[in-house]
Design a protein around this motif. Structure first.
Motif, PDB file in Angstrom:
ATOM      1  N   SER A 135      30.398 109.106  19.777  1.00  0.00           N
ATOM      2  CA  SER A 135      31.076 107.827  20.002  1.00  0.00           C
ATOM      3  C   SER A 135      32.505 108.080  20.454  1.00  0.00           C
ATOM      4  N   TRP A 136      33.027 107.180  21.280  1.00  0.00           N
ATOM      5  CA  TRP A 136      34.411 107.247  21.719  1.00  0.00           C
ATOM      6  C   TRP A 136      34.915 105.837  21.975  1.00  0.00           C
ATOM      7  N   VAL A 137      36.055 105.715  22.604  1.00  0.00           N
ATOM      8  CA  VAL A 137      36.713 104.420  22.817  1.00  0.00           C
ATOM      9  C   VAL A 137      36.775 104.120  24.302  1.00  0.00           C
ATOM     10  N   GLU A 138      36.544 102.849  24.649  1.00  0.00           N
ATOM     11  CA  GLU A 138      36.908 102.344  25.962  1.00  0.00           C
ATOM     12  C   GLU A 138      38.041 101.339  25.781  1.00  0.00           C
ATOM     13  N   PHE A 139      39.076 101.468  26.609  1.00  0.00           N
ATOM     14  CA  PHE A 139      40.188 100.515  26.562  1.00  0.00           C
ATOM     15  C   PHE A 139      40.365  99.863  27.930  1.00  0.00           C
ATOM     16  N   PHE A 140      40.900  98.657  27.911  1.00  0.00           N
ATOM     17  CA  PHE A 140      41.151  97.879  29.124  1.00  0.00           C
ATOM     18  C   PHE A 140      42.563  98.194  29.582  1.00  0.00           C
ATOM     19  N   GLY A 141      42.662  98.979  30.659  1.00  0.00           N
ATOM     20  CA  GLY A 141      43.947  99.540  31.055  1.00  0.00           C
ATOM     21  C   GLY A 141      44.843  98.589  31.821  1.00  0.00           C
ATOM     22  N   SER A 142      46.014  99.086  32.170  1.00  0.00           N
ATOM     23  CA  SER A 142      46.986  98.292  32.918  1.00  0.00           C
ATOM     24  C   SER A 142      46.492  97.973  34.321  1.00  0.00           C
ATOM     25  N   ASP A 143      45.472  98.709  34.787  1.00  0.00           N
ATOM     26  CA  ASP A 143      44.865  98.442  36.087  1.00  0.00           C
ATOM     27  C   ASP A 143      43.702  97.466  35.990  1.00  0.00           C
ATOM     28  N   SER A 144      43.524  96.871  34.802  1.00  0.00           N
ATOM     29  CA  SER A 144      42.446  95.903  34.548  1.00  0.00           C
ATOM     30  C   SER A 144      41.064  96.522  34.740  1.00  0.00           C
ATOM     31  N   LYS A 145      40.944  97.794  34.397  1.00  0.00           N
ATOM     32  CA  LYS A 145      39.660  98.489  34.402  1.00  0.00           C
ATOM     33  C   LYS A 145      39.446  99.143  33.041  1.00  0.00           C
TER      34      LYS A 145
END
Length: 366
Positions: free
Chosen positions: A279-289
């Protein structure tokens, strides 16, 4: 499958009569309200019509007179919304997307069956819904790095009070107060704060948060702990977790400060259970991805360039070959997709997004 949700589950701020029908490809909830009605069509991005807001308290630890407690407006990308209206909408969003195993405990979570239930003595009316909504909307108003996040992304991946089926507890106020010293330097100067990126905030939190919770040592990685230890309060008590628990703690920290984040992973490397899961993390970045990352205890401190997927040991062609990848979500998927729980394989109640093609494309460059 059809489930009738009894009046026991209905929000404390409305007199509701509710019948909910959940089907794999169509979910509609229609509720009658005293003096009006709410209609939620989950195939049309939660169209909600309602008035009269729940009485949520502004976070007591935020004292800036120019901050969220003094403002009655929340600015989204395409609309300005009164805070009270946002409270109603987020409340209803969380209620209508409760995971099925949360329904029997809806009262404890904070969704009450009768208006008078909100005034019970000895804290019996308290639930995690109220501080969740209050602090989530405070973060939207206070932190400039949240300004680019669409409302639907914010509600689901900041407003959510859980990632998967971990124990439900009131982590958000604790995380807010405990980690505030890390965040405060980033916003102490309003001119500089406007230029702080999502990635800078994530790096500051990930590099500095793991020894802030009064644990004997820094929170550290110990393999094989899920499902023994993977909710935030258990991790803070024991001082360690494996990849799933550490990812959930980081997700909760990011959500506390207005950064959308979700759990991602695979139940079986190369499609073979004997190869293990991760398991890991997905984050919503400053590039909106969406971008992938690991917690500091699980990654030995790496996060120099959060836009570089190749720094993570699991992002390479050998690992993605024959592997199916997923990310967890709160909102029920129209196609019935679920997030496979390697520790609870018969449980399909956590909605998910298939990320296999995303990971293949992402990691083919590594």
């Amino acid at each position: 499958m059809t489930a009738k949700v009894a009046a026991l589950l209905l929000p404390s701020y409305f007199m509701l009569v509710c019948e909910a029908t959940f089907q794999q490809n169509q979910h509609k909830i229609q509720r009658g309200i005293r003096g009006g009605s709410i209609t939620i069509d989950e195939n049309v991005n939660h169209t909600i019509k309602a008035v009269s807001a729940p009485r949520l308290r502004c976070a007591s630890t935020i004292t800036d007179t120019n901050g969220p407690c003094s403002s009655s407006i929340i600015q989204w990308l395409d609309e300005s919304q009164p805070r009270k209206a946002a409270e109603i909408e987020l409340y209803q969003y969380l209620y209508s997307n409760m995971m099925s195993f949360d329904i029997p405990n809806a009262e404890s979570i904070g969704f009450h069956s009768h208006p008078s239930d909100k005034d019970l003595p000895d804290g019996l009316s308290s639930g995690i819904v109220e501080p969740t909504i209050s602090l989530a909307l405070d973060a939207k108003q206070k932190y400039p790095w949240a300004s680019h996040v669409p409302k639907n992304i914010y509600f689901e991946y900041v407003g959510g009070y859980a990632s998967v089926n971990e124990a439900r507890n009131n982590w958000r106020p604790l995380f807010h107060d405990t980690l505030q010293d890390i965040i405060q330097p980033l916003i102490s100067n309003s001119t500089l704060a406007a230029n702080v990126t999502v990635e800078q905030v994530i790096q500051e939190l990930n590099q500095n948060m793991w020894d802030k919770f009064n644990t004997k040592n820094k929170i550290y990685f110990r393999s094989g702990q899920t499902p023994l230890i993977y909710d935030p309060m258990s991790i803070l008590s024991f001082g360690y977790a494996s990849c799933t628990g550490l990812s959930i703690v980081l997700i909760d920290a990011l959500r506390t400060f207005g950064i959308p984040a979700r759990l991602a992973g695979t139940p079986a490397w190369n499609g073979k259970k004997e190869n293990g899961n991760h398991s890991w993390v997905e984050f919503f970045g400053s590039d909106s991805k969406w971008h992938i990352m690991e917690s500091k205890p699980a990654s030995n401190g790496k996060d120099d360039d959060l836009f570089d997927p190749c720094q993570w040991w699991f992002c390479n062609e050998d690992r993605v070959q024959g592997t199916h990848f997923y990310s967890a979500r709160l909102e029920r998927s129209n196609d019935g997709s679920s997030f496979p729980l390697a520790w609870d394989p018969s449980n399909n109640a956590v909605s998910g997004v298939d990320r296999t093609e995303f990971m293949k494309d992402l990691c083919s460059q590594c």
